[in-house]
Design a protein around this motif. Structure first.
Motif, PDB file in Angstrom:
ATOM      1  N   ASP A 118     -22.890  -9.039  12.305  1.00  0.00           N
ATOM      2  CA  ASP A 118     -22.375  -9.903  11.252  1.00  0.00           C
ATOM      3  C   ASP A 118     -23.532 -10.169  10.287  1.00  0.00           C
ATOM      4  O   ASP A 118     -24.412 -10.992  10.571  1.00  0.00           O
ATOM      5  CB  ASP A 118     -21.846 -11.214  11.839  1.00  0.00           C
ATOM      6  N   GLY A 119     -23.558  -9.434   9.179  1.00  0.00           N
ATOM      7  CA  GLY A 119     -24.709  -9.489   8.267  1.00  0.00           C
ATOM      8  C   GLY A 119     -25.908  -8.866   8.940  1.00  0.00           C
ATOM      9  O   GLY A 119     -25.873  -7.705   9.353  1.00  0.00           O
ATOM     10  N   ASP A 120     -27.022  -9.653   9.074  1.00  0.00           N
ATOM     11  CA  ASP A 120     -28.188  -9.128   9.780  1.00  0.00           C
ATOM     12  C   ASP A 120     -28.279  -9.680  11.206  1.00  0.00           C
ATOM     13  O   ASP A 120     -29.247  -9.422  11.915  1.00  0.00           O
ATOM     14  CB  ASP A 120     -29.470  -9.463   9.010  1.00  0.00           C
ATOM     15  N   LYS A 121     -27.245 -10.419  11.634  1.00  0.00           N
ATOM     16  CA  LYS A 121     -27.233 -10.975  12.987  1.00  0.00           C
ATOM     17  C   LYS A 121     -26.474 -10.056  13.922  1.00  0.00           C
ATOM     18  O   LYS A 121     -25.417  -9.515  13.581  1.00  0.00           O
ATOM     19  CB  LYS A 121     -26.580 -12.360  12.971  1.00  0.00           C
ATOM     20  N   VAL A 122     -27.044  -9.893  15.139  1.00  0.00           N
ATOM     21  CA  VAL A 122     -26.428  -9.014  16.133  1.00  0.00           C
ATOM     22  C   VAL A 122     -26.382  -9.741  17.478  1.00  0.00           C
ATOM     23  O   VAL A 122     -27.351 -10.381  17.882  1.00  0.00           O
ATOM     24  CB  VAL A 122     -27.219  -7.692  16.281  1.00  0.00           C
ATOM     25  N   VAL A 123     -25.241  -9.584  18.163  1.00  0.00           N
ATOM     26  CA  VAL A 123     -25.075 -10.125  19.512  1.00  0.00           C
ATOM     27  C   VAL A 123     -24.545  -8.995  20.383  1.00  0.00           C
ATOM     28  O   VAL A 123     -23.657  -8.232  19.956  1.00  0.00           O
ATOM     29  CB  VAL A 123     -24.097 -11.318  19.530  1.00  0.00           C
ATOM     30  N   ALA A 124     -25.094  -8.862  21.617  1.00  0.00           N
ATOM     31  CA  ALA A 124     -24.655  -7.802  22.527  1.00  0.00           C
ATOM     32  C   ALA A 124     -24.416  -8.374  23.913  1.00  0.00           C
ATOM     33  O   ALA A 124     -25.065  -9.334  24.335  1.00  0.00           O
ATOM     34  CB  ALA A 124     -25.708  -6.690  22.577  1.00  0.00           C
ATOM     35  N   PHE A 136     -27.614 -10.635  24.734  1.00  0.00           N
ATOM     36  CA  PHE A 136     -28.781 -10.340  23.894  1.00  0.00           C
ATOM     37  C   PHE A 136     -28.468 -10.766  22.454  1.00  0.00           C
ATOM     38  O   PHE A 136     -27.337 -10.613  21.978  1.00  0.00           O
ATOM     39  CB  PHE A 136     -29.112  -8.840  23.904  1.00  0.00           C
ATOM     40  N   GLU A 137     -29.479 -11.245  21.776  1.00  0.00           N
ATOM     41  CA  GLU A 137     -29.333 -11.600  20.370  1.00  0.00           C
ATOM     42  C   GLU A 137     -30.543 -11.072  19.588  1.00  0.00           C
ATOM     43  O   GLU A 137     -31.648 -10.982  20.121  1.00  0.00           O
ATOM     44  CB  GLU A 137     -29.231 -13.121  20.193  1.00  0.00           C
ATOM     45  N   GLY A 138     -30.286 -10.760  18.329  1.00  0.00           N
ATOM     46  CA  GLY A 138     -31.379 -10.251  17.493  1.00  0.00           C
ATOM     47  C   GLY A 138     -30.895  -9.969  16.086  1.00  0.00           C
ATOM     48  O   GLY A 138     -29.902 -10.534  15.619  1.00  0.00           O
ATOM     49  N   THR A 139     -31.616  -9.065  15.407  1.00  0.00           N
ATOM     50  CA  THR A 139     -31.288  -8.732  14.015  1.00  0.00           C
ATOM     51  C   THR A 139     -31.255  -7.228  13.825  1.00  0.00           C
ATOM     52  O   THR A 139     -31.721  -6.452  14.677  1.00  0.00           O
ATOM     53  CB  THR A 139     -32.331  -9.332  13.063  1.00  0.00           C
ATOM     54  N   VAL A 140     -30.715  -6.828  12.681  1.00  0.00           N
ATOM     55  CA  VAL A 140     -30.692  -5.430  12.281  1.00  0.00           C
ATOM     56  C   VAL A 140     -31.439  -5.311  10.956  1.00  0.00           C
ATOM     57  O   VAL A 140     -31.193  -6.081  10.026  1.00  0.00           O
ATOM     58  CB  VAL A 140     -29.245  -4.890  12.159  1.00  0.00           C
TER      59      VAL A 140
END
Length: 200
Positions: A118-124, A136-140
């Motif tokens: 979602d935008g530059d936010k990533v959840v896995a 896991f959480e982070g950015t792209v």
């Protein structure tokens, strides 16, 4: 007077004898006339030197050496145009992924992986269907995913068509791949949605 006559006669005879002797001496002492010397014939003519000997031919001149031919100047080697490195096609930027959901599995089917962008936010979400479960959480950035969790991390490359990466949990790691998955709009990072996709 008779005495003078014979004396005079004797003196006259002596005088004549002396004169004759003197003339003979002069004539005998005179050098013989030298024969005239003929002039040398001009060079190249058939003459003699006055004594009957043939005139010497002029010495032959040595032929002049032909002038050395000058070496033709070496032609300058044609300059080669500098070779230009082949132009590489500019790398196409990976399509920006701003709202997408993916689901997949590890290469050996050990775990399932679901993630949302979602935008530059990533959840896995990662689980093995039994005991292992991790978030896991982070950015792209530029198509690169960098996520971290409580007991591991996840790195991957993402496009709008697929995700390829590696996930590590509890000291173990697995390569995985994931493909786009259907999810309600605006719920890409919703954990309920991702858990459903990860356990399907």
């Amino acid at each position: 007077m008779r005495t003078r006559g014979p004396l005079l006669t004797l003196l006259a005879v002596l005088a004549v004898g002396v004169a004759v002797f003197a003339v003979n001496t002069v004539v005998a002492g005179a050098p013989a006339d030298e024969p005239a010397v003929a002039t040398t014939a001009p060079s190249g003519s058939a003459g003699s030197d006055g004594y009957g000997a043939p005139a010497e031919a002029p010495a032959a001149q040595a032929p002049r050496a032909a002038p050395r031919a000058q070496a033709a100047p070496e032609a300058a080697a044609p300059q080669q145009a500098p070779q230009q490195a082949p132009q590489q096609a500019p790398e196409q930027a990976a399509p920006t992924v701003s709202d997408a959901t993916f689901a997949g599995r590890s290469a050996g089917n050990e775990v399932t992986v679901a993630m949302g962008v979602d935008g530059d936010k990533v959840v896995a979400y990662v689980c093995d269907g039994e005991q292992l479960e991790s978030w896991f959480e982070g950015t792209v950035t530029g198509g690169k995913l960098q996520l971290s969790g409580v007991d591991g991390d996840l790195t991957a490359d993402v496009t709008d068509r697929a995700v390829f990466g590696t996930v590590a949990v509890g000291g173990r790691s697995w390569p995985f791949s994931a493909q786009p998955a259907d999810a309600p709009t605006g719920s890409a990072t919703d954990r309920t949605v991702l858990k459903t996709l990860g356990t399907a």
